[in-house]
Write a protein that holds these residues in place. Structure first.
Motif: not given
Length: 119
Positions: A76-90, A92-98
């Motif tokens: 941070p700091p990030l705006d809400t949209q950039a944070a949401h994009k970051n969190n979507l990448a998170a 994908e990471f979780i799903r890749s580890k299943l």
């Protein structure tokens, strides 16, 4: 304000994503896969950036953190949209580890910056 982290049981794997937000679960709360994904989906709209995910294996009870399952997100700091994009990448990471990893610890920061963190 009470320290909600004191109410987090280190021998429990939490399945309700609301517990993460209500108990300030950043850094300490062990989450199921589904709860971790839900936390990442909701975090930016609650003003939070997912800054790190540490995955591992649940042994009921007990969490075995795995060095091969760590993801670092944005700063941070990030705006809400950039944070949401970051969190979507998170997510994908979780799903890749299943399915090897079934439990996750999420570290989050306010999207406005570390100086606003309430740990």
């Amino acid at each position: 304000m009470s320290n909600a982290k004191e109410g987090i049981d280190p021998w429990t794997r939490y399945a309700d994503p609301e517990d993460f937000f209500e108990l300030y679960g950043s850094i300490v709360m062990i989450l199921t896969t589904e709860a971790a994904i839900d936390v990442c989906q909701r975090a930016a709209w609650r003003g939070l950036l997912v800054s790190r995910i540490e995955g591992g294996i649940w042994h009921n009870p007990g969490f075995e953190a795995r060095i091969d399952c760590i993801w670092d997100g944005g700063e941070p700091p990030l705006d809400t949209q950039a944070a949401h994009k970051n969190n979507l990448a998170a997510i994908e990471f979780i799903r890749s580890k299943l399915p090897e990893h079934d439990s996750f610890v999420i570290s989050s920061l306010p999207i406005t910056g570390r100086q606003n963190a309430c740990l």
